[in-house]
Structures are given as C-alpha cells and as structure tokens.
Design a protein around this motif. Structure first.
Motif, PDB file in Angstrom:
ATOM      1  N   CYS A  44      -8.567 -11.507  -2.603  1.00 52.16           N
ATOM      2  CA  CYS A  44      -6.975 -10.651  -2.894  1.00 52.16           C
ATOM      3  C   CYS A  44      -6.108 -11.727  -2.789  1.00 52.16           C
ATOM      4  O   CYS A  44      -6.205 -12.847  -2.058  1.00 52.16           O
ATOM      5  CB  CYS A  44      -7.117  -9.710  -1.610  1.00 52.16           C
ATOM      6  SG  CYS A  44      -5.227  -8.726  -2.109  1.00 52.16           S
ATOM      7  N   ASP A  45      -5.341 -11.797  -3.224  1.00 52.95           N
ATOM      8  CA  ASP A  45      -3.448 -12.994  -3.190  1.00 52.95           C
ATOM      9  C   ASP A  45      -2.738 -11.790  -1.971  1.00 52.95           C
ATOM     10  O   ASP A  45      -2.135 -12.868  -1.294  1.00 52.95           O
ATOM     11  CB  ASP A  45      -2.854 -11.977  -4.471  1.00 52.95           C
ATOM     12  CG  ASP A  45      -3.537 -12.570  -5.675  1.00 52.95           C
ATOM     13  OD1 ASP A  45      -4.037 -13.750  -5.455  1.00 52.95           O
ATOM     14  OD2 ASP A  45      -3.404 -12.587  -6.898  1.00 52.95           O
ATOM     15  N   GLN A  46      -3.389 -10.740  -1.303  1.00 49.48           N
ATOM     16  CA  GLN A  46      -2.395 -10.399  -0.099  1.00 49.48           C
ATOM     17  C   GLN A  46      -3.348  -9.354   0.406  1.00 49.48           C
ATOM     18  O   GLN A  46      -3.252  -8.871   1.392  1.00 49.48           O
ATOM     19  CB  GLN A  46      -1.636  -9.261  -0.686  1.00 49.48           C
ATOM     20  CG  GLN A  46      -0.296 -10.076  -1.140  1.00 49.48           C
ATOM     21  CD  GLN A  46       0.563  -8.420  -2.521  1.00 49.48           C
ATOM     22  OE1 GLN A  46       0.717  -8.300  -3.434  1.00 49.48           O
ATOM     23  NE2 GLN A  46       1.752  -9.509  -2.402  1.00 49.48           N
ATOM     24  N   CYS A  53      -5.834  -5.739  -1.220  1.00 49.35           N
ATOM     25  CA  CYS A  53      -4.229  -5.058  -1.124  1.00 49.35           C
ATOM     26  C   CYS A  53      -4.694  -3.630  -2.058  1.00 49.35           C
ATOM     27  O   CYS A  53      -4.087  -2.481  -1.989  1.00 49.35           O
ATOM     28  CB  CYS A  53      -3.488  -5.337  -1.259  1.00 49.35           C
ATOM     29  SG  CYS A  53      -3.434  -6.355  -3.782  1.00 49.35           S
ATOM     30  N   GLY A  54      -5.912  -4.086  -3.076  1.00 46.93           N
ATOM     31  CA  GLY A  54      -6.283  -2.924  -4.141  1.00 46.93           C
ATOM     32  C   GLY A  54      -5.262  -3.365  -5.643  1.00 46.93           C
ATOM     33  O   GLY A  54      -5.580  -1.904  -6.115  1.00 46.93           O
ATOM     34  N   HIS A  55      -4.093  -3.802  -5.504  1.00 44.98           N
ATOM     35  CA  HIS A  55      -3.046  -3.337  -6.982  1.00 44.98           C
ATOM     36  C   HIS A  55      -2.512  -5.185  -6.913  1.00 44.98           C
ATOM     37  O   HIS A  55      -1.525  -4.698  -8.482  1.00 44.98           O
ATOM     38  CB  HIS A  55      -2.298  -2.716  -6.080  1.00 44.98           C
ATOM     39  CG  HIS A  55      -1.471  -2.911  -5.048  1.00 44.98           C
ATOM     40  ND1 HIS A  55      -1.369  -1.614  -3.443  1.00 44.98           N
ATOM     41  CD2 HIS A  55      -0.511  -3.450  -4.728  1.00 44.98           C
ATOM     42  CE1 HIS A  55      -1.137  -2.110  -2.571  1.00 44.98           C
ATOM     43  NE2 HIS A  55      -0.048  -3.409  -3.023  1.00 44.98           N
ATOM     44  N   CYS A  56      -3.487  -6.185  -6.558  1.00 43.65           N
ATOM     45  CA  CYS A  56      -2.591  -7.941  -7.213  1.00 43.65           C
ATOM     46  C   CYS A  56      -3.541  -7.420  -8.492  1.00 43.65           C
ATOM     47  O   CYS A  56      -4.468  -7.256  -7.752  1.00 43.65           O
ATOM     48  CB  CYS A  56      -3.059  -9.069  -5.803  1.00 43.65           C
ATOM     49  SG  CYS A  56      -4.744  -9.029  -5.659  1.00 43.65           S
ATOM     50  N   CYS A  59      -7.377  -7.990  -7.255  1.00 43.57           N
ATOM     51  CA  CYS A  59      -8.192  -6.931  -7.187  1.00 43.57           C
ATOM     52  C   CYS A  59      -8.128  -5.909  -8.292  1.00 43.57           C
ATOM     53  O   CYS A  59      -9.589  -5.964  -8.617  1.00 43.57           O
ATOM     54  CB  CYS A  59      -7.397  -5.789  -6.425  1.00 43.57           C
ATOM     55  SG  CYS A  59      -7.271  -6.681  -4.530  1.00 43.57           S
TER      56      CYS A  59
HETATM   57 ZN   LIG Z   1      -5.227  -7.178  -4.162  1.00 40.41          ZN
END
Ligand SMILES: [Zn+2]
Length: 331
Positions: A44-46, A53-56, A59
C-alpha cells in the motif's frame, strides 16, 4: 468485511519485522484473509498500523487482482475459487480441456514466481509472494521455494498460509517466522456470520457444525446446509429417514458422519459434544461399535474423492451408520 479477530492479528503482525511469514492453524480461521491483508498493507502507498488504506492505486490493483508486484502461488482450483486469474497458457489448456485445473501448486507456477522474485518492483514498494495453501506444494516446488527463501532477492517478502503446516518441509518452516491463527470467541464468530448474511438463528448451529471455525461455517451456509436439517439428521438417520442427507456429496456425507461419530464417542466418555447439541444426538450406542465405525469412516474418507459408485457408497455408509447407532450400549 475483515473479521475482527483477523483485523487484530493483522495489526499485531504488521508491527513486526520479517520478510517471510508462515501463518498456520486449522482451516476456517482466516489464514488466507490474513495473508492477503498483510500483502496488501506491505504494498500500500499509505499503510496505517491497521493495514492497507484501501483506496490508493496499489490497493485498487490488489482488489482487481492485477497488482504487478504481487504474485499468488496457489493450486489452480483454489485460484478459481477465490477469483484469481490463471496464467494465459494454463487458462487456455483448461479451456481446451487438455487438462483439469490442478489441485497442487504447479511447478510451472513456481517457476514464474521465482522469475517474478528476481525482477525489479514495478511500483517501488517491494514485491510480495503469497502462497496458499502452502502444504499443496510438492517436493519439487517446495525445494524451489526453499532456495529463494534461503537467498531472498532484496525487496521481496513472503507470506505462506497453511492449514497443515506439519506437512511442510521443516527447512521451509525454519526459514519463516511462524504465527498461529487465533480462534475467535463464539460471539465474534456469530456476529461476523450474521454480517455475512447467515440468519441469526442459524449462525450458532452452523458454527457448531463447523467445529467453531467461522469460515467453514460460512462455506456450509453457502453450500446450502440448513441449520434445522443439521440438528435433526442424526435422530432421523436412526429412524431410517435419510431425506436430509441423501443429496450430500460423498465427501460431505463422510465428514458429517465422522462428526456424529466423534460426538457420540465424546459423550460416551463423559466429554461435551463439539459439532451437535447433546439433545440432538441419538441415544448412546456401544463404544465398541462406535470405535469400529470410526475406523471404517477413516478408511472411506481416504478414497472418498473417487468413489467406485456414489449411490452404492451412500447406501453402504447409511447401513454402517445405522448398525453402529442401533448397537446396544452397556452403561
Ligand atoms: Zn492503499
């Protein structure tokens, strides 16, 4: 939704270092979800301490099963079941009926993965190899993986998930940091089953039928097992009524009979039943007959994938069961 007991373990594991993890424990506790959660968080990026994070973008690529830095190594049957795409050649061979999907992790898939491990990471956050169920590697694939675990290319991490870790090469086990899956409480498991769409009254019954393993309970529900039928079939069987069990496949039938036999033996030795409520069990049978039945069921379970004749097998299993259940118990 991530189950709460998986979320807690994910948080705990992400706080630790390690480039190779082995998640172990009996089936149905969520090894695969935990392994995927770790892989997704590592890429994950964040990432947060709780996981991805679930939205990068990363993900998203994991969600759509297309992350270039994630290699999943699974038997083809499991990939299809979990919605992972097969390699082009493998898919073409199966479409052309040249062969059936493999139940083992194939040597070809392992070769592709080792090549993947040598490449540079596409997104710059390293790479991950996820192996599940790890015990489905044969000796050749296991040895190939071992070599990579011994001399890992710099930026690749491994997460192996296994439901039978004792079947793995000891040298593989010793190269990994081991984590044993935690059991959820009954309340946690039932709440999660309800969220997954299992009706409230059925949740505790199916959880029991699955020996307390929530993912197995959900599989039983999705496979069409009715909670009331589960509670009632043992006594019905004694009466000769096999309507509830007649359309179970041979594997499900043998497993269910094993659960019944297990519980009857448990009760006879003064222990609590595990898969049924005590009130739903037929009256005590003779320990000798139950033990003999147990042995025959174990034998049948070894060949159950390829029954000589499924109809005959059902008749046979029912006759054996009734003989054991109607045997006289001497208190
Ligand atoms: Zn992510």
């Amino acid at each position: 939704m991530t189950a709460p007991w998986i979320a807690a373990q994910l948080r705990q594991l992400l706080a630790q270092r390690g480039h190779a993890w082995l998640l172990q424990g009996p089936s149905g506790l969520g090894q695969y979800s935990l392994a995927l959660g770790m892989a997704q968080a590592w890429l994950c990026d964040q990432p947060t301490p709780d996981g991805a994070c679930g939205h990068c973008e990363s993900c998203h690529q994991v969600e759509v099963r297309a992350h270039t830095d994630l290699a999943v190594l699974m038997p083809e049957t499991v990939m299809l079941e979990l919605g992972w795409p097969l390699g082009e050649k493998a898919q073409a061979d199966i479409d052309d009926k040249k062969r059936k999907p493999s139940k083992e992790i194939r040597v070809e898939a392992m070769r592709d993965t080792l090549e993947f491990a040598q490449r540079t990471s596409g997104r710059g956050r390293g790479k991950v190899v996820l192996v599940y169920p790890a015990e489905r590697m044969n000796q050749v694939t296991a040895n190939a993986l071992l070599k990579t675990l011994e001399e890992p290319p710099g930026d690749v991490r491994f997460v192996l998930a296994s439901e039978a870790a004792h079947q793995l090469l000891p040298t593989i086990r010793s190269r990994c940091q081991a984590h044993t899956l935690a059991w959820p409480t009954a309340d946690e498991a039932e709440a999660w089953l309800r969220e997954e769409g299992v009706p409230a009254p059925a949740a505790p019954v199916l959880l029991r039928a699955a020996g307390g393993r929530p993912e197995d309970a959900l599989r039983l529900h999705r496979g069409g097992l009715d909670a009331r039928a589960w509670s009632q079939w043992p006594k019905a069987l004694v009466r000769g009524d096999i309507a509830a069990i007649a359309d179970w496949g041979p594997a499900q039938l043998v497993e269910s009979l094993q659960k019944l036999c297990h519980d009857l033996l448990a009760v006879r030795s003064g222990a609590a039943p595990r898969f049924f409520e005590e009130a739903d069990l037929p009256p005590a049978a003779s320990v000798g007959a139950l033990t003999g039945w147990w042995g025959r069921l174990a034998e049948t379970s070894r060949t159950v994938e390829h029954p000589f004749n499924a109809g005959l097998m059902l008749e046979d299993l029912v006759a054996q069961a009734r003989a054991a259940l109607n045997s006289k118990a001497y208190p």
